[in-house]
Design a protein around this motif. Sequence first.
Motif, PDB file in Angstrom:
ATOM      1  N   LEU A 123       0.809  -1.214   0.000  1.00 32.93           N
ATOM      2  CA  LEU A 123       0.000   0.000   0.000  1.00 32.93           C
ATOM      3  C   LEU A 123       0.843   1.266   0.000  1.00 32.93           C
ATOM      4  CD1 LEU A 123      -2.823  -1.054   2.463  1.00 32.93           C
ATOM      5  CD2 LEU A 123      -3.189  -0.225   0.137  1.00 32.93           C
ATOM      6  N   SER A 124       2.125   1.139   0.296  1.00 39.40           N
ATOM      7  CA  SER A 124       3.003   2.300   0.314  1.00 39.40           C
ATOM      8  C   SER A 124       2.989   2.995  -1.051  1.00 39.40           C
ATOM      9  CB  SER A 124       4.432   1.878   0.658  1.00 39.40           C
ATOM     10  OG  SER A 124       5.300   2.998   0.668  1.00 39.40           O
ATOM     11  N   GLY A 125       2.595   4.257  -1.061  1.00 38.59           N
ATOM     12  CA  GLY A 125       2.479   5.005  -2.309  1.00 38.59           C
ATOM     13  C   GLY A 125       1.163   4.800  -3.015  1.00 38.59           C
ATOM     14  N   ASN A 126       0.315   3.924  -2.486  1.00 38.72           N
ATOM     15  CA  ASN A 126      -0.981   3.628  -3.130  1.00 38.72           C
ATOM     16  C   ASN A 126      -2.170   3.869  -2.201  1.00 38.72           C
ATOM     17  OD1 ASN A 126      -0.033   2.403  -5.755  1.00 38.72           O
ATOM     18  ND2 ASN A 126       0.980   1.002  -4.333  1.00 38.72           N
ATOM     19  N   TRP A 127      -1.897   4.442  -1.022  1.00 42.49           N
ATOM     20  CA  TRP A 127      -2.960   4.596  -0.031  1.00 42.49           C
ATOM     21  C   TRP A 127      -4.129   5.428  -0.554  1.00 42.49           C
ATOM     22  CZ3 TRP A 127      -4.127   2.038   4.169  1.00 42.49           C
ATOM     23  CH2 TRP A 127      -3.131   1.353   4.864  1.00 42.49           C
ATOM     24  N   THR A 128      -3.826   6.565  -1.152  1.00 43.96           N
ATOM     25  CA  THR A 128      -4.898   7.471  -1.578  1.00 43.96           C
ATOM     26  C   THR A 128      -5.834   6.799  -2.564  1.00 43.96           C
ATOM     27  OG1 THR A 128      -3.484   9.414  -1.249  1.00 43.96           O
ATOM     28  CG2 THR A 128      -5.418   9.691  -2.649  1.00 43.96           C
ATOM     29  N   GLN A 129      -5.264   6.139  -3.561  1.00 44.86           N
ATOM     30  CA  GLN A 129      -6.084   5.466  -4.571  1.00 44.86           C
ATOM     31  C   GLN A 129      -6.896   4.342  -3.956  1.00 44.86           C
ATOM     32  OE1 GLN A 129      -4.812   4.696  -8.863  1.00 44.86           O
ATOM     33  NE2 GLN A 129      -4.548   2.675  -7.973  1.00 44.86           N
ATOM     34  N   ALA A 130      -6.283   3.564  -3.050  1.00 51.14           N
ATOM     35  CA  ALA A 130      -6.984   2.454  -2.408  1.00 51.14           C
ATOM     36  C   ALA A 130      -8.140   2.963  -1.553  1.00 51.14           C
ATOM     37  CB  ALA A 130      -6.018   1.637  -1.554  1.00 51.14           C
ATOM     38  N   VAL A 131      -7.927   4.079  -0.862  1.00 59.06           N
ATOM     39  CA  VAL A 131      -8.993   4.679  -0.051  1.00 59.06           C
ATOM     40  C   VAL A 131     -10.150   5.119  -0.940  1.00 59.06           C
ATOM     41  CG1 VAL A 131      -9.590   6.702   1.337  1.00 59.06           C
ATOM     42  CG2 VAL A 131      -7.535   5.380   1.872  1.00 59.06           C
ATOM     43  N   ILE A 132      -9.830   5.726  -2.080  1.00 55.42           N
ATOM     44  CA  ILE A 132     -10.872   6.182  -3.006  1.00 55.42           C
ATOM     45  C   ILE A 132     -11.690   4.993  -3.511  1.00 55.42           C
ATOM     46  CG2 ILE A 132     -11.288   7.201  -5.284  1.00 55.42           C
ATOM     47  CD1 ILE A 132      -8.874   9.031  -4.763  1.00 55.42           C
ATOM     48  N   VAL A 133     -11.022   3.903  -3.848  1.00 57.20           N
ATOM     49  CA  VAL A 133     -11.716   2.698  -4.329  1.00 57.20           C
ATOM     50  C   VAL A 133     -12.685   2.186  -3.276  1.00 57.20           C
ATOM     51  CG1 VAL A 133     -11.374   0.246  -4.871  1.00 57.20           C
ATOM     52  CG2 VAL A 133      -9.959   1.983  -5.974  1.00 57.20           C
ATOM     53  N   CYS A 134     -12.220   2.095  -2.030  1.00 60.14           N
ATOM     54  CA  CYS A 134     -13.082   1.584  -0.959  1.00 60.14           C
ATOM     55  C   CYS A 134     -14.226   2.538  -0.656  1.00 60.14           C
ATOM     56  CB  CYS A 134     -12.248   1.334   0.305  1.00 60.14           C
ATOM     57  SG  CYS A 134     -11.099  -0.056   0.128  1.00 60.14           S
ATOM     58  N   PHE A 135     -13.973   3.830  -0.771  1.00 60.60           N
ATOM     59  CA  PHE A 135     -15.032   4.817  -0.519  1.00 60.60           C
ATOM     60  C   PHE A 135     -16.111   4.731  -1.593  1.00 60.60           C
ATOM     61  CE2 PHE A 135     -16.796   9.167  -0.850  1.00 60.60           C
ATOM     62  CZ  PHE A 135     -17.356   9.249   0.424  1.00 60.60           C
ATOM     63  N   ILE A 136     -15.692   4.590  -2.850  1.00 59.91           N
ATOM     64  CA  ILE A 136     -16.669   4.445  -3.936  1.00 59.91           C
ATOM     65  C   ILE A 136     -17.487   3.169  -3.748  1.00 59.91           C
ATOM     66  CG2 ILE A 136     -16.941   4.074  -6.420  1.00 59.91           C
ATOM     67  CD1 ILE A 136     -14.474   5.822  -6.853  1.00 59.91           C
ATOM     68  N   ALA A 137     -16.802   2.092  -3.342  1.00 61.47           N
ATOM     69  CA  ALA A 137     -17.505   0.826  -3.100  1.00 61.47           C
ATOM     70  C   ALA A 137     -18.541   1.001  -1.995  1.00 61.47           C
ATOM     71  CB  ALA A 137     -16.508  -0.263  -2.729  1.00 61.47           C
ATOM     72  N   TRP A 138     -18.184   1.747  -0.950  1.00 62.09           N
ATOM     73  CA  TRP A 138     -19.135   2.005   0.136  1.00 62.09           C
ATOM     74  C   TRP A 138     -20.322   2.808  -0.375  1.00 62.09           C
ATOM     75  CZ3 TRP A 138     -20.623   6.762   2.282  1.00 62.09           C
ATOM     76  CH2 TRP A 138     -21.445   6.650   3.413  1.00 62.09           C
TER      77      TRP A 138
END
Length: 218
Positions: A16-31
């Motif tokens: 996740l290092s360097g990818n946190w922001t994108q991963a958070v956005i993906v999970c937020f959209i899924a929510w």
Amino acid sequence: MPQESYDLKRRAKEQLSGNWTQAVIVCFIAWLLTQAFANGNEIQTLRNVWQNGELVSVPTTRHSSGLGDLVSFILAGPVALGVAGYFVKLMRNEGPVIKDMFGGFKFFLKTFVLNLLITVFTLLWMLLLIIPGIIAILRYSMAYYILCDNPQLSALEALKRSKLMMVGYKFDLFKLWLSYLGWFLLGIITLGIGFLWVIPYYNTALANFYQDLKDYGN
């Protein structure tokens, strides 16, 4: 066989290092697609309307709540497949992008059936006792990951492969769940804000768990 929980979590942090922001956005959209409109939450979110300089409360209705639940259930399957695919790509260092999370809609009917089967089978086991229900959840937990790597499979075949893959490893996954219990409690205490960090962290560890099982099986 899968590594211990702390190793899975360590790998997840590194990936996740360097990818946190994108991963958070993906999970937020899924929510937003699967949870924000469930149980009337769409009304809770929009119930206060700014009108003439003041907040006006909008009454909720059972019809609105039921419609939100139906939409959430319909979208749950393709979104789950898309999220699983995104985190598998992240774990494999294949350069995932946000649009990958919508890949599940290419298999809309298949993923809808998969979600329906998982829900029905889990509820049937829950009718016996809570423990058989939890075991069922663990048993079917790899179905979306398997479908990601084998899109030619039917929903029922993905379930059967998940059941076989998890033989002897359900307790390992349960231990991974327990290792995140504190983090999930933190998410609740922070009124959901903590989940923006916890959910990507957990999903990445779960993708690693799947990869370990797959590699061991091969």
